[in-house]
Design a protein around this motif. Structure first.
Motif, PDB file in Angstrom:
ATOM      1  N   ASN A 117       0.853  -1.192   0.000  1.00  0.00           N
ATOM      2  CA  ASN A 117       0.000   0.000   0.000  1.00  0.00           C
ATOM      3  C   ASN A 117       0.880   1.230   0.000  1.00  0.00           C
ATOM      4  OD1 ASN A 117      -1.919   2.107   0.777  1.00  0.00           O
ATOM      5  ND2 ASN A 117      -3.298   0.398   1.306  1.00  0.00           N
ATOM      6  N   LEU A 122      -0.412 -10.075  -1.498  1.00  0.00           N
ATOM      7  CA  LEU A 122      -1.174  -8.856  -1.241  1.00  0.00           C
ATOM      8  C   LEU A 122      -0.980  -8.525   0.225  1.00  0.00           C
ATOM      9  CD1 LEU A 122      -4.453  -9.579  -3.254  1.00  0.00           C
ATOM     10  CD2 LEU A 122      -2.411  -8.352  -3.987  1.00  0.00           C
ATOM     11  N   ASN A 123      -0.012  -7.655   0.508  1.00  0.00           N
ATOM     12  CA  ASN A 123       0.421  -7.383   1.867  1.00  0.00           C
ATOM     13  C   ASN A 123      -0.307  -6.164   2.417  1.00  0.00           C
ATOM     14  OD1 ASN A 123       1.873  -7.566   4.248  1.00  0.00           O
ATOM     15  ND2 ASN A 123       3.599  -6.380   3.464  1.00  0.00           N
ATOM     16  N   ASP A 124      -1.381  -6.427   3.156  1.00  0.00           N
ATOM     17  CA  ASP A 124      -2.136  -5.360   3.822  1.00  0.00           C
ATOM     18  C   ASP A 124      -2.660  -4.342   2.819  1.00  0.00           C
ATOM     19  OD1 ASP A 124      -3.310  -3.928   5.846  1.00  0.00           O
ATOM     20  OD2 ASP A 124      -1.459  -2.946   6.500  1.00  0.00           O
ATOM     21  N   GLY A 159      -6.018  -3.670  -0.344  1.00  0.00           N
ATOM     22  CA  GLY A 159      -7.322  -4.095  -0.801  1.00  0.00           C
ATOM     23  C   GLY A 159      -7.228  -5.001  -2.006  1.00  0.00           C
ATOM     24  N   VAL A 162      -2.613 -13.623   0.886  1.00  0.00           N
ATOM     25  CA  VAL A 162      -3.303 -12.405   1.304  1.00  0.00           C
ATOM     26  C   VAL A 162      -3.071 -12.226   2.790  1.00  0.00           C
ATOM     27  CG1 VAL A 162      -5.505 -11.203   1.471  1.00  0.00           C
ATOM     28  CG2 VAL A 162      -5.037 -12.673  -0.501  1.00  0.00           C
ATOM     29  N   ALA A 174      -4.168 -10.151   5.763  1.00  0.00           N
ATOM     30  CA  ALA A 174      -5.301  -9.289   6.124  1.00  0.00           C
ATOM     31  C   ALA A 174      -4.917  -8.392   7.282  1.00  0.00           C
ATOM     32  CB  ALA A 174      -6.523 -10.143   6.457  1.00  0.00           C
ATOM     33  N   ARG A 215      -5.115  -2.281   6.572  1.00  0.00           N
ATOM     34  CA  ARG A 215      -5.705  -1.661   5.382  1.00  0.00           C
ATOM     35  C   ARG A 215      -6.234  -2.688   4.395  1.00  0.00           C
ATOM     36  NH1 ARG A 215      -1.319   1.084   7.057  1.00  0.00           N
ATOM     37  NH2 ARG A 215      -1.546   3.339   7.410  1.00  0.00           N
ATOM     38  N   SER A 216      -6.288  -3.932   4.798  1.00  0.00           N
ATOM     39  CA  SER A 216      -6.777  -4.974   3.913  1.00  0.00           C
ATOM     40  C   SER A 216      -8.283  -4.874   3.742  1.00  0.00           C
ATOM     41  CB  SER A 216      -6.403  -6.355   4.462  1.00  0.00           C
ATOM     42  OG  SER A 216      -6.898  -7.370   3.628  1.00  0.00           O
ATOM     43  N   TRP A 265     -11.605  -6.536   1.032  1.00  0.00           N
ATOM     44  CA  TRP A 265     -11.994  -7.388  -0.093  1.00  0.00           C
ATOM     45  C   TRP A 265     -13.482  -7.167  -0.344  1.00  0.00           C
ATOM     46  CZ3 TRP A 265      -7.946  -9.973  -2.249  1.00  0.00           C
ATOM     47  CH2 TRP A 265      -8.228 -10.776  -3.371  1.00  0.00           C
TER      48      TRP A 265
END
Length: 691
Positions: A334, A380-382, A384, A406, A408, A411-412, A414
């Motif tokens: 992010n 997908l590190n933290d 959306g 993923v 979570a 800032r995660s 989905w």
């Protein structure tokens, strides 16, 4: 003369049966009715002719046949001085010749073959001998043979093997030969360097009573220098788009004196690459590191060698380096996260070497479908969920075999319109008060966690989690780890041919302290390797292993393994057979060096190269006392090469089995019965003609 079953002689009473038949009076009366018998004088009937034995020869044939049958069942045998003179000195000799690679020390192999020839030359004319070659297994020549030329030919053609010393298989084979022998004297001649490492395999083996083990030790100068290449290590790195590997070799000195200035050679694809020198302490080990070399896109065979010594088999270590052992990872972070958000993850992957990790970082805003082209794992590190074309491209990439992780974190997110990839529904963050929570359940049978199952291999349950996101797993998902309150911590789901892992917390130090634990590095590595479906190649195999070619990356034709026509060349240049039928594709790696395997029907002409090395346990030349081994097997201490086996007492059963007189008696009885049939038929025709 003796009988094994004398009670059968009672059957001789059956000889009376033919005599009774011959002596029996059979009066035939014919009644004729007369009107009056007053004028007929009464005369008594006498049949002197029928009360005499008319056919003596026929009677003797029948009685002799019955007598022979009875004698056959009584199992007669003959005790004669001539027979005792032959059997008392005859021996059943088993010559056990050690051909393990430690016998290649100095001139030991030639001395061992000379000792085997001496044992054959010492056989008496009535002796029978069997030659057994052994290392980790045992192979016997013709059993109980008197052909001396055949035994000498086997010794002449014998070659050293690449196996280790195991006495058990050879001694078990000798035990079976002794138990089936009829000779009175049993003797085993074992020619070996009598390494202590092979003694345990002989546990539970005991020769028959009266057998003798004659050890012929081939002396080993344990004080002589013996340097072994104990193994190699690969340090991989990915630099400027090219894969490089540095080879390290571990050397062991088993001698009592230190060695200085030993030359160590690195060869790649049969060509010398680098030469180093090393100093080895007495009975110690060192490691030498060669410079890194750049790999191509094909497998490269190599070897590390040292200067030759008295035991050449352990002076070289073969290997095959497989290219492409790099896992390509894309970390999507992010843009609003702190620099530490990806720091722990990228640093942990950056120091991987087996395999190496090629890590590329981007942000969710900059993430495009083209970024997936050469990647095996996406993290997908933290962040959306990607949307639009990028989200659809990610879903297709996973279904095609990609791995998605993923994390979570804070800032995660989905949303509902995102691709259906997650293993479960993710809830809002939950806090754990006090010292935080921990992992309460871990599936240690799963490839991700199996590295932590062994003692002192790290404990993932020591990490503290202060915040996490609750997960409601889908029906086709599996929870691999749970927090101590029962909530899932790591959930897996198969999507097409790919895998998706959902981690309920962050991969940094914001929500937990896992990143500060020693287990963080192997945990992240195993997560990534599992998602990439990474399987480490086997750079070498131990000698003596039976290999299944279906598990190797051998180029096959269009028909696959079922129609493959394997051609396998051994290190010595010999073409070796490949098992067929239910065992199709299995080969025995019995030699040290490089094997070449390919399918003759495949379009790719490049063969599969397999490296095979000896077991270095055989390099330990510590010997056991041969007399101690002999006493274990026979219950008595041997007497060296001049020892002779005591004569076993020959039982009546042994003599009877050896002579088999009963068989000849049965044949004679059968012939007499045939003669009796012929004679009786002729006599019957003569009587009918006379009447």
């Amino acid at each position: 003369m003796g009988l094994l079953a004398p009670l059968f002689l009672l059957g001789l009473a059956a000889i009376a049966v033919p005599i009774v038949i011959h002596m029996i009076q059979r009066e035939r009366k014919e009644v004729i009715a007369f009107p009056s018998l007053m004028f007929v004088r009464r005369i008594p009937f006498h049949s002197f002719r029928r009360q005499r034995i008319r056919h003596w020869f026929l009677l003797l044939l029948r009685c002799a046949a019955l007598a022979l049958l009875v004698l056959a069942f009584a199992r007669p045998f003959v005790r004669s001085p001539a027979l005792a003179a032959v059997t008392d000195g005859a021996r059943e000799v088993v010559i056990l010749l050690d051909r393990s690679y430690s016998m290649g020390f100095g001139d030991h192999w030639e001395r061992a073959r000379d000792a085997a020839r001496d044992a054959v030359d010492g056989l008496a004319p009535d002796d029978r001998a069997t030659l057994i070659f052994f290392d980790s297994g045992a192979a016997a020549g013709p059993r109980s043979t008197t052909e001396r030329a055949s035994l000498r030919g086997l010794i002449r053609d014998a070659e050293l093997g690449a196996g280790v010393t195991r006495y058990g298989p050879a001694l078990k084979l000798a035990e079976g030969i002794f138990e089936g022998s009829e000779l009175p004297r049993l003797e085993a001649v074992m020619i070996s360097d009598f390494q202590r490492s092979g003694v345990d395999s002989a546990a539970g083996i005991r020769f028959p009573e009266g057998a003798v083990l004659t050890p012929v030790p081939i002396g080993t100068d344990v004080a002589a220098a013996n340097v072994s290449v104990a193994g190699v290590l690969f340090q991989r790195e990915y630099f400027s788009g090219r894969e490089r590997v540095a080879v390290g070799a571990r050397l062991t000195n088993r001698g009592a004196a230190a060695i200085e200035g030993l030359e160590v050679f690195l060869e790649m694809d049969g060509r010398p690459v680098e030469t180093l020198t090393a100093d080895l302490p007495a009975n110690g080990s060192v490691t030498v590191d060669f410079a890194a070399v750049t790999l191509t896109d094909v497998r490269v065979p190599g070897a590390v060698r040292v200067e030759g010594d008295a035991l050449p088999a352990d002076d070289v270590f073969h290997f095959v380096i497989s290219p492409g052992q790099v896992v390509r990872v894309l970390v999507v972070g992010n843009e609003r996260s702190t620099p530490e958000a990806d720091l722990y993850l990228t640093r942990a992957l950056g120091i991987g070497s087996a395999p190496a990790f090629d890590v590329r970082s981007t942000t969710l805003a900059a993430f495009e479908a083209a970024d997936l082209a050469d990647r095996q794992v996406v993290v997908l590190n933290d962040v959306g969920a990607p949307s639009g074309d990028t989200g659809r491209a990610l879903a297709d990439w996973v279904e095609a075999g990609g791995g998605l992780l993923v994390a979570a974190g804070e800032r995660s997110a989905w949303p509902a319109g995102a691709p259906d990839l997650l293993p479960g529904d993710v809830g809002n963050p939950q806090d754990r008060a006090g010292r935080g929570g921990a992992l309460g359940y871990v599936d240690y049978t799963h490839p991700i966690f199996e590295v932590f199952a062994a003692p002192r291999s790290g404990d993932v349950t020591t990490a503290r989690f202060f915040r996490y996101r609750p997960i409601e797993p889908q029906a086709d998902a599996v929870a691999l780890a749970r927090f101590d309150d029962g909530q899932p911590a790591l959930v897996e789901r198969r999507v097409g041919r790919g895998n998706v892992l959902l981690w309920a917390s962050g991969l940094d130090s914001f929500w937990n302290d896992l990143a500060k634990k020693p287990v963080y590095l192997p945990f992240v590595h195993r997560l990534t390797e599992y998602l990439a479906d990474y399987r480490p190649p086997t750079p070498w195999f131990p000698a003596g292993r039976v290999l299944n070619l279906s598990e190797q990356e051998v180029a096959l034709g269009t028909g696959g393994l079922a129609e493959a026509e394997f051609v396998v060349m051994s290190p010595s240049g010999r073409r070796i057979p490949v098992s067929a039928g239910d065992r199709a594709g299995f080969i025995d790696l019995g030699e040290q060096g490089l094997y070449e395997v390919h399918d003759a029907r495949a379009a790719d002409p490049r063969p599969l190269t397999l490296a095979v090395n000896v077991d270095l346990a055989e390099s330990d030349l510590t010997a056991v006392d041969p007399e101690e081994l002999a006493a274990t097997l026979t219950g008595r201490v041997g007497q060296g090469r001049e020892a002779s086996a005591p004569v076993r007492e020959i039982s009546a059963g042994d003599l009877e089995r050896r002579q088999s007189v009963w068989w000849y008696l049965l044949v004679a009885a059968f012939l007499l019965l045939v003669g009796e049939t012929v004679v009786s038929n002729r006599l019957s025709r003569t009587v009918l003609t006379a009447d």
